[in-house]
Scaffold this motif. Structure first.
Motif, PDB file in Angstrom:
ATOM      1  N   PHE A   1       0.806  -1.235   0.000  1.00  0.00           N
ATOM      2  CA  PHE A   1       0.000   0.000   0.000  1.00  0.00           C
ATOM      3  C   PHE A   1       0.837   1.284   0.000  1.00  0.00           C
ATOM      4  N   GLN A   2       2.117   1.197   0.312  1.00  0.00           N
ATOM      5  CA  GLN A   2       3.005   2.359   0.308  1.00  0.00           C
ATOM      6  C   GLN A   2       2.412   3.548   1.080  1.00  0.00           C
ATOM      7  N   PRO A   3       2.068   3.380   2.344  1.00  0.00           N
ATOM      8  CA  PRO A   3       1.516   4.499   3.123  1.00  0.00           C
ATOM      9  C   PRO A   3       2.558   5.595   3.307  1.00  0.00           C
ATOM     10  N   VAL A   4       2.095   6.850   3.327  1.00  0.00           N
ATOM     11  CA  VAL A   4       2.998   8.002   3.394  1.00  0.00           C
ATOM     12  C   VAL A   4       2.934   8.640   4.769  1.00  0.00           C
ATOM     13  N   ASP A   5       3.973   9.381   5.124  1.00  0.00           N
ATOM     14  CA  ASP A   5       4.019  10.085   6.399  1.00  0.00           C
ATOM     15  C   ASP A   5       3.512  11.500   6.225  1.00  0.00           C
ATOM     16  N   ALA A   6       3.784  12.350   7.202  1.00  0.00           N
ATOM     17  CA  ALA A   6       3.273  13.716   7.170  1.00  0.00           C
ATOM     18  C   ALA A   6       3.862  14.537   6.030  1.00  0.00           C
ATOM     19  N   THR A   7       5.043  14.155   5.546  1.00  0.00           N
ATOM     20  CA  THR A   7       5.674  14.898   4.446  1.00  0.00           C
ATOM     21  C   THR A   7       5.170  14.445   3.085  1.00  0.00           C
ATOM     22  N   GLY A   8       4.353  13.389   3.055  1.00  0.00           N
ATOM     23  CA  GLY A   8       3.847  12.884   1.791  1.00  0.00           C
ATOM     24  C   GLY A   8       4.723  11.846   1.143  1.00  0.00           C
ATOM     25  N   GLU A   9       5.771  11.396   1.844  1.00  0.00           N
ATOM     26  CA  GLU A   9       6.679  10.385   1.318  1.00  0.00           C
ATOM     27  C   GLU A   9       6.372   9.026   1.929  1.00  0.00           C
ATOM     28  N   PRO A  10       6.480   7.935   1.146  1.00  0.00           N
ATOM     29  CA  PRO A  10       6.285   6.594   1.708  1.00  0.00           C
ATOM     30  C   PRO A  10       7.284   6.327   2.827  1.00  0.00           C
ATOM     31  N   ASN A  11       6.780   5.794   3.913  1.00  0.00           N
ATOM     32  CA  ASN A  11       7.631   5.584   5.088  1.00  0.00           C
ATOM     33  C   ASN A  11       7.151   4.328   5.821  1.00  0.00           C
ATOM     34  N   PRO A  12       8.007   3.311   5.964  1.00  0.00           N
ATOM     35  CA  PRO A  12       7.577   2.080   6.651  1.00  0.00           C
ATOM     36  C   PRO A  12       7.283   2.296   8.136  1.00  0.00           C
ATOM     37  N   ASP A  13       7.790   3.393   8.699  1.00  0.00           N
ATOM     38  CA  ASP A  13       7.571   3.627  10.125  1.00  0.00           C
ATOM     39  C   ASP A  13       6.136   4.012  10.453  1.00  0.00           C
ATOM     40  N   VAL A  14       5.340   4.378   9.437  1.00  0.00           N
ATOM     41  CA  VAL A  14       3.958   4.759   9.721  1.00  0.00           C
ATOM     42  C   VAL A  14       3.092   3.537   9.975  1.00  0.00           C
ATOM     43  N   VAL A  15       3.614   2.338   9.704  1.00  0.00           N
ATOM     44  CA  VAL A  15       2.890   1.114  10.027  1.00  0.00           C
ATOM     45  C   VAL A  15       3.251   0.750  11.470  1.00  0.00           C
ATOM     46  N   GLY A  16       2.323   1.017  12.382  1.00  0.00           N
ATOM     47  CA  GLY A  16       2.586   0.797  13.794  1.00  0.00           C
ATOM     48  C   GLY A  16       1.970  -0.486  14.310  1.00  0.00           C
ATOM     49  N   ASP A  17       2.421  -0.904  15.480  1.00  0.00           N
ATOM     50  CA  ASP A  17       1.869  -2.118  16.083  1.00  0.00           C
ATOM     51  C   ASP A  17       1.964  -2.014  17.593  1.00  0.00           C
ATOM     52  N   SER A  18       1.070  -2.728  18.256  1.00  0.00           N
ATOM     53  CA  SER A  18       1.103  -2.845  19.717  1.00  0.00           C
ATOM     54  C   SER A  18       0.569  -4.207  20.089  1.00  0.00           C
ATOM     55  N   THR A  19       1.205  -4.829  21.071  1.00  0.00           N
ATOM     56  CA  THR A  19       0.835  -6.175  21.492  1.00  0.00           C
ATOM     57  C   THR A  19       0.607  -6.201  22.996  1.00  0.00           C
ATOM     58  N   VAL A  20      -0.467  -6.846  23.405  1.00  0.00           N
ATOM     59  CA  VAL A  20      -0.798  -6.988  24.821  1.00  0.00           C
ATOM     60  C   VAL A  20      -0.947  -8.471  25.115  1.00  0.00           C
ATOM     61  N   SER A  21      -0.299  -8.947  26.172  1.00  0.00           N
ATOM     62  CA  SER A  21      -0.378 -10.359  26.535  1.00  0.00           C
ATOM     63  C   SER A  21      -1.696 -10.658  27.234  1.00  0.00           C
ATOM     64  N   GLU A  22      -2.077 -11.929  27.257  1.00  0.00           N
ATOM     65  CA  GLU A  22      -3.307 -12.341  27.925  1.00  0.00           C
ATOM     66  C   GLU A  22      -3.235 -12.084  29.427  1.00  0.00           C
ATOM     67  N   SER A  23      -2.048 -12.237  30.010  1.00  0.00           N
ATOM     68  CA  SER A  23      -1.906 -12.003  31.450  1.00  0.00           C
ATOM     69  C   SER A  23      -2.137 -10.539  31.786  1.00  0.00           C
ATOM     70  N   TRP A  24      -1.680  -9.646  30.904  1.00  0.00           N
ATOM     71  CA  TRP A  24      -1.919  -8.223  31.133  1.00  0.00           C
ATOM     72  C   TRP A  24      -3.408  -7.914  31.040  1.00  0.00           C
ATOM     73  N   GLY A  25      -4.080  -8.543  30.061  1.00  0.00           N
ATOM     74  CA  GLY A  25      -5.521  -8.339  29.946  1.00  0.00           C
ATOM     75  C   GLY A  25      -6.256  -8.817  31.173  1.00  0.00           C
ATOM     76  N   SER A  26      -5.842  -9.950  31.733  1.00  0.00           N
ATOM     77  CA  SER A  26      -6.466 -10.461  32.954  1.00  0.00           C
ATOM     78  C   SER A  26      -6.235  -9.515  34.118  1.00  0.00           C
ATOM     79  N   THR A  27      -5.031  -8.962  34.203  1.00  0.00           N
ATOM     80  CA  THR A  27      -4.731  -8.004  35.275  1.00  0.00           C
ATOM     81  C   THR A  27      -5.605  -6.768  35.163  1.00  0.00           C
ATOM     82  N   ILE A  28      -5.782  -6.260  33.950  1.00  0.00           N
ATOM     83  CA  ILE A  28      -6.624  -5.081  33.726  1.00  0.00           C
ATOM     84  C   ILE A  28      -8.068  -5.373  34.127  1.00  0.00           C
TER      85      ILE A  28
END
Length: 372
Positions: A118-145
């Motif tokens: 998809f070649q997503p672009v950043d704020a400058t309008g240039e393709p940037n792989p860093d704009v594809v973000g991720d976050s992971t939460v473990s099941e134990s953390w979910g249970s604690t919450i």
């Protein structure tokens, strides 16, 4: 007719019999609760990754369809995403992909494939792989919450029950808890039936609206306490009538508070959902908007009627109500006997001559009769 009712509500004269129709409110509430319970049991909740664990990936959504993103994600990881959605509007739209928990290799492959496709672009309008973000939460953390959420809710309810018991009385605390229970079940049922995602922001918003509902209930109860102070020493009104007067005297304040609270929340929803696409703000505003409306209903139509139901179970209150009704019926009977015919008879009785007093003038002792 309707304008007269609104005028009486505005002036607090007691235009609506909220307490007298409590069986109607109980019936409506019962139906709603059954529907909400069925929704919770059958459909369940759509929990965010903070509660059940998982991986969330996001990137700018410009020119990307959810179907295409889901296909690329599945090819890269071998995992079918649980939900793919676009939040926000305009240039701030964000594509979110939720799935079960992925390992580092799967996350890396997914980021690479999504960027290459998809070649997503950043704020400058240039393709940037860093704009594809991720976050992971473990099941134990979910249970604690989840455990912390339940603990915080329990502590909140215990403290509130203790405060109302000390500040007012136990029956008012029980009635307030009954209203809060209905608020919580209705909000939870709506989330289950519609499928709104439950996040930590949702829990924060729920605690906020419960506090709002409680504030509105305490305002009404304060007026009830004022109106019913020493009510056993007078037979002017029953406890239910005094409580109903208190609701009428505060209902316009409740409505005004609800409107003033709902307007900025609605504005926040517009900004969060359509303009900024901030999921946290959306979750917070959504539960607050639903809860504010439900909280007003419970504080006006449920809390005080429940209180009256509890009070009417007490012997001293029942005896007082009986005295009020007896005196009221006695006064009504007196008024009914004061008809025009009765007034004429009374006047004839009063105009009848009374035997004259004849002290010491050699009275013969014969009795005096009218007309002599």
């Amino acid at each position: 007719m309707s304008s007269s009712i609104f005028r009486r509500l505005y002036t607090g004269e007691g235009g609506v019999d909220f307490v007298g129709r409590r069986q109607v409110w109980y019936s409506i509430t019962g139906v709603v609760l059954v529907i909400c319970f069925l929704g919770i049991v059958i459909r369940g909740f759509t929990l965010g990754i903070d509660f059940e664990g998982g991986t969330k990936m996001n990137m700018p959504a410009e020119g990307i369809s959810t179907e295409a993103a889901a296909e690329v994600f599945t090819d890269a990881t071998g995992v079918t995403p649980q939900k793919v959605q676009v939040v926000g509007a305009g240039d701030s739209r964000i594509l979110e992909i939720n799935s079960e928990r992925l390992n580092e290799q799967q996350i890396g492959e997914a980021r690479e494939q999504l960027f290459d496709t998809f070649q997503p672009v950043d704020a400058t309008g240039e393709p940037n792989p860093d704009v594809v973000g991720d976050s992971t939460v473990s099941e134990s953390w979910g249970s604690t919450i989840t455990n912390r959420m339940l603990l915080s809710l329990g502590v909140f309810l215990v403290l509130i029950f203790g405060y109302i018991t000390v500040r007012f009385e136990r029956d008012m605390a029980i009635a307030a808890m009954g209203g809060l229970f209905v608020d919580g079940v209705v909000v939870a049922g709506i989330y289950a039936l519609i499928g709104f995602e439950v996040t930590p922001a949702t829990v924060i918003g729920l605690l906020t609206v419960l506090a709002f509902s409680l504030y509105d209930t305490v305002v009404v109860f304060d007026k009830v306490k004022e109106n019913t102070a020493g009510f056993l020493n007078t037979t002017r009104r029953t406890y239910a009538e005094q409580a109903n007067l208190a609701v009428n005297q505060t209902v316009m304040r409740s409505i005004a508070t609800t409107v003033i609270s709902a307007l900025p929340i609605a504005a926040l929803m517009v900004v969060a959902v359509w303009l900024m696409g901030v999921g946290t703000l959306k979750d917070l505003a959504l539960v607050q908007f639903i809860g504010v409306i439900e909280g007003t209903f419970s504080s006006v139509f449920l809390a005080t009627p429940i209180l009256v139901t509890l009070k009417n179970r007490q012997r001293k209150v029942r005896e007082h109500n009986a005295r009020v009704v007896a005196e009221r019926e006695g006064r009504q009977a007196t008024l009914e006997t004061s008809t025009p015919e009765g007034d004429s008879a009374a006047r004839r009785t009063v105009s009848t001559p009374v035997a004259p007093v004849n002290p010491g003038h050699g009275s013969s002792g014969a009795s005096w009769r009218p007309g002599q």
